[in-house]
Design a protein around this motif. Structure first.
Motif: not given
Lengths: 267, 555
Positions: B339-345, B486-495, B470-480
């Motif tokens: 399930d590659p959707r695990m890498l949607a972030h 992961p936290s969007t801020v964390a992802v962008m800062a890391f990138f 910045v752990p994120k435990f709640e589910r949300r939809e991103y890229m369907n």
């Protein structure tokens, strides 16, 4: 305080969330190798108690020991317990067998060491034929069976089961009840939370009834029914077997106990 | 005969009344759903300081940062509107910008329908699908508008200041508001269409992911090439206008038609465009509602991956059998394979890759020159970003198992790190090293490989620390994809952090090999290695401590 020798001990366990009290001054003593039925209406605090005993949350006050290990010491506790929560914690993308192997790896237990026991349970639960299918194709009952095997395959001292027969068909539920009795016969303590009272009446050696965050009754199913009958509580309860002239059962006792929270009593 | 006519008329009236009543009831239900969703969202933001901070930051960024960036051009545009003939090119560009923003927001809303999984049962058991679709459309559009409206109002005010007259701003509002509404709705239809195709197409999840990547890359690279060929010699963004691009002509005419009171030469094409814009809004609304009603009640036959659950058990292969962490790592890789959707972030990384691909298309010679370094940066960032940016948050549904099965979550965290290192090192070493040997020679390739390994390990440890922060435990939809991303801020800062640190390492390496002065090189490497080594150590230790003490009360 030194660790007591019972399989499961709680002293003054209290858990508060702000102004809400989930459990209040809970004391428990459960011997080794028994099935302890933990009953209570919705919101009585059963799951909270189970979470504290398994180290998943910390109590606001009080202490608990599971298999001589403080429940706050999760590092030591994990080797001694198995936990089947209400929602089976499984990975959809894995097959049943991979899930069980993963759970063994988490405990650093070689699969060869636990596989005989695990596969034996799978056979008994008629799950073996589906072990190589992915869990996202499983029914609710199959998930429940897999999670039960996952919680017990490493031969823990104490198993916590939250509604273990949920979603099971009658045949599987019967098998599971027999497995629970077998576990207890092998000296594993089973802490069983369920709303299905006939299950508790059939297999529990002891029963604790939680109501409004307090333990309002404790004893064997027969004792609870007997005490409720002798107290005259069953007579005041509409729908009870006592009213219709039938022999009272645990359900009648439970309804009587949980309709009068003020009159806490111990057998 | 007369009686029959009367009966038919009565039936028609009854039918009309029923349709009207149903419409009114749907609108009322939609309003209730919309209010509930907006209230829930507001409470969610207010109740969680981190959310509050993130939203305040976004509002500041869009409401102040963006207008500041466009301050000069907006003032100058206002002056030109007031002083002379209306600048057709720039006016068209303004309208086009609004249209692009609208289509993007609408498209994203249609494609990423938040919490659709929790609404599904509601639609089947309580309020009508049309009411659900309308309520969610309005609620999501309102939420998206929060980020668009403030900068737009500020910029209109700036235009008014530049023109020393409020009329241009009023006319621009008249021009852009219908365009924004229409483009939002058209975007919504497009997003719905992509969502529908994604749900119905019988490809495997990996094939869909690949198709998405190829299509978006081709689109992006194509648009970049087109812009490059048309405005490559322009004086920059300040003078950017859209006459050379295809939709420019009607949009300019449309802007001119609305700005007619300022002396713009309105043409029939402008009026026609305005008519199309106005008519398109209700049509797009109707189509979007119909599409979303269909999607809400659509029973997907699933992708071939979803249908084929009899995939068989895969035993852990060597060398993953070596340690419990490695075995855990294999399970993460196996799950991702299924399930590659695990890498949607990771999709922002795809956009970065697209930008690189566009550069290589416009400048093919840079492919071999920059390619190995880019692969090192991308691969090492991937090593941390793939599985470590939300450890345990990503496993929130399985926490009761994980926390009651492991004496320390260290085994899980190391497993995640190892799982990320596998694809990361395939890119950063497996692909980049042979290219480096070909392009830069053996010595540079060896240095680059050592750097890649160090950076990959550093990336994994650092990501674990950020994920624990910045752990994120709640589910949300991103890229369907609905999961605990992961936290969007964390992802962008890391990138961005990974890009900067990786690029600095490459520059330092080639500076060293190029014969830079020894003291400079020595100091450079000392500082760099400290930067590379300290965060992962601190991050890993912090993550282990934090998650070993994690309870369900923290989730």
């Amino acid at each position: 305080m030194t660790a007591p020798s019972s399989a499961l001990v709680a002293r003054g366990l209290t858990k508060r969330y702000g102004d809400t009290t989930a459990i209040e001054s809970l004391d428990l003593d459960v011997d080794r190798g028994v099935v302890y039925g933990f009953l209570g209406p919705n919101g009585a605090g059963k799951t909270t108690t189970m979470h504290i005993l398994t180290g998943l949350i910390e109590p606001t006050e009080g202490e608990a020991w599971v298999a001589d290990t403080p429940s706050s010491n999760r590092r030591e506790l994990v080797d001694r317990i198995g936990h089947l929560p209400e929602e089976p914690p499984l990975y959809d993308e894995l097959t049943g067998r991979e899930q069980l192997q993963f759970a063994a790896d988490l405990r650093d237990r070689p699969w060869d060491e636990v596989s005989e026991r695990a596969l034996g349970y799978c056979d008994a639960l008629d799950l073996t034929g589906d072990l190589d299918r992915r869990i996202d194709g499983y029914s609710t009952g199959m998930c429940q069976k897999t999670a039960f095997v996952q919680a017990t395959q490493h031969d823990p001292d104490v198993v916590f089961l939250d509604e273990p027969t949920s979603g099971l068909d009658p045949r599987a539920a019967k098998t599971l009840r027999e497995l629970i009795v077998d576990l207890a016969a092998d000296d594993t303590t089973v802490f069983l939370s369920t709303h299905i009272l006939p299950v508790v009446e059939e297999i529990a050696d002891e029963v604790g009834v939680l109501h409004d965050a307090r333990l309002v009754a404790e004893g064997s199913p027969e004792e609870l029914v007997g005490d409720a009958t002798s107290d005259g509580r069953l007579g005041s309860n509409a729908g009870g077997g006592a009213e219709t002239g039938e022999e009272a059962d645990l359900e009648d006792a439970f309804l009587a106990l949980t309709s009068e929270p003020e009159a806490a009593w111990q057998s | 005969m007369s009686g029959a006519t009367e009966t038919t008329a009565t039936e028609t009236t009854a039918t009309e009344t029923t349709v009207f009543d149903r419409l009114r009831a749907d609108t009322r239900d939609a309003g209730a759903l919309c209010r509930t969703e907006l209230r829930a969202r507001a409470r969610n933001i207010r109740g969680e300081p981190r959310q509050l901070l993130a939203n305040a930051f976004m509002l500041l960024l869009f409401g102040v940062g963006l207008p500041l960036l466009a301050l000069g051009p907006a003032l100058s545009y206002g002056e030109r509107l007031a002083s002379g003939p209306v600048p057709a090119g720039q006016s068209g560009a303004v309208v086009a910008t609004v249209a692009v923003v609208g289509v993007y927001l609408g498209g994203a809303g249609g494609f990423n329908q938040n919490r659709i999984g929790s609404v599904g049962p509601l639609v089947r058991t309580s309020i009508p699908p049309r009411a659900v679709a309308l309520g969610r459309l309005v609620s999501e559009t309102a939420q998206a508008s929060v980020l668009v409206v403030p900068p737009w109002v500020v910029l209109l005010c700036v235009v008014a200041v530049g023109a020393v007259n409020p009329l241009p701003a009023v006319l621009l509002t008249l021009a852009t508001l219908p365009m924004l509404v229409t483009s939002l709705l058209v975007g919504r239809v497009l997003g719905d269409a992509v969502r529908f195709v994604s749900r119905t197409i019988g490809f495997s999840l990996w094939a869909k992911a690949l198709a998405f990547f190829v299509v978006t890359t081709v689109f992006y690279v194509g648009s970049q090439a087109l812009i490059e060929s048309r405005i490559g010699d322009s004086e920059g963004l300040g003078s950017f206008s859209i006459p050379p691009l295809l939709p420019g002509e009607p949009l300019q005419a449309y802007a001119a038609a609305v700005l007619d009171p300022l002396g713009a030469a309105g043409r029939p094409l402008g009026l026609l465009t305005a008519l199309v814009v106005l008519v398109s809004a209700p049509v797009a609304l109707a189509v979007a509602l119909r599409a979303e009603v269909g999607l809400l009640t659509f029973e997907s036959s699933g992708s071939s991956d979803e249908r084929d659950v009899a995939s068989g058990t895969r035993n852990v292969p060597r060398p993953f059998t070596a340690t419990p962490s490695a075995r855990v790592a294999w399970r993460y890789l196996l799950r991702t394979r299924r399930d590659p959707r695990m890498l949607a972030h990771l999709s922002p990384m795809l956009f970065g890759a697209m930008a690189m691909a566009a550069s290589f298309v416009t400048e093919p010679r840079s492919l071999l020159l920059l390619g190995p370094g880019a692969l090192v940066v991308g691969g090492t960032t991937l090593a941390g970003a793939a599985f470590c940016l939300n450890p345990l948050g990503d496993d929130s549904d399985q926490l009761p198992l994980l926390l009651t099965s492991t004496s320390s979550v260290g085994v899980l965290l190391r497993g995640r790190a190892v799982a990320g290192l596998v694809p990361g090192l395939v890119l950063a070493v497996g692909v980049a090293t042979p290219l480096a040997v070909y392009q830069h020679g053996v010595l540079a390739a060896v240095g680059q490989t050592l750097l890649a390994v160090a950076l990959a390990v550093s990336s994994a440890g650092t990501a674990l620390g950020i994920g624990a922060l910045v752990p994120k435990f709640e589910r949300r939809e991103y890229m369907n994809v609905e999961r605990s991303h992961p936290s969007t801020v964390a992802v962008m800062a890391f990138f961005f952090g990974g890009l900067v640190v990786g690029a600095a390492g490459i520059l330092l390496l080639f500076g060293t090999l190029g014969g830079a002065s020894l003291p400079v090189v020595a100091v450079g490497w000392a500082v760099y290695l400290l930067v590379v080594a300290a965060p992962p150590v601190v991050g890993y230790v912090y993550a282990v401590r934090k998650f070993d003490a994690l309870t369900l009360d923290d989730v």
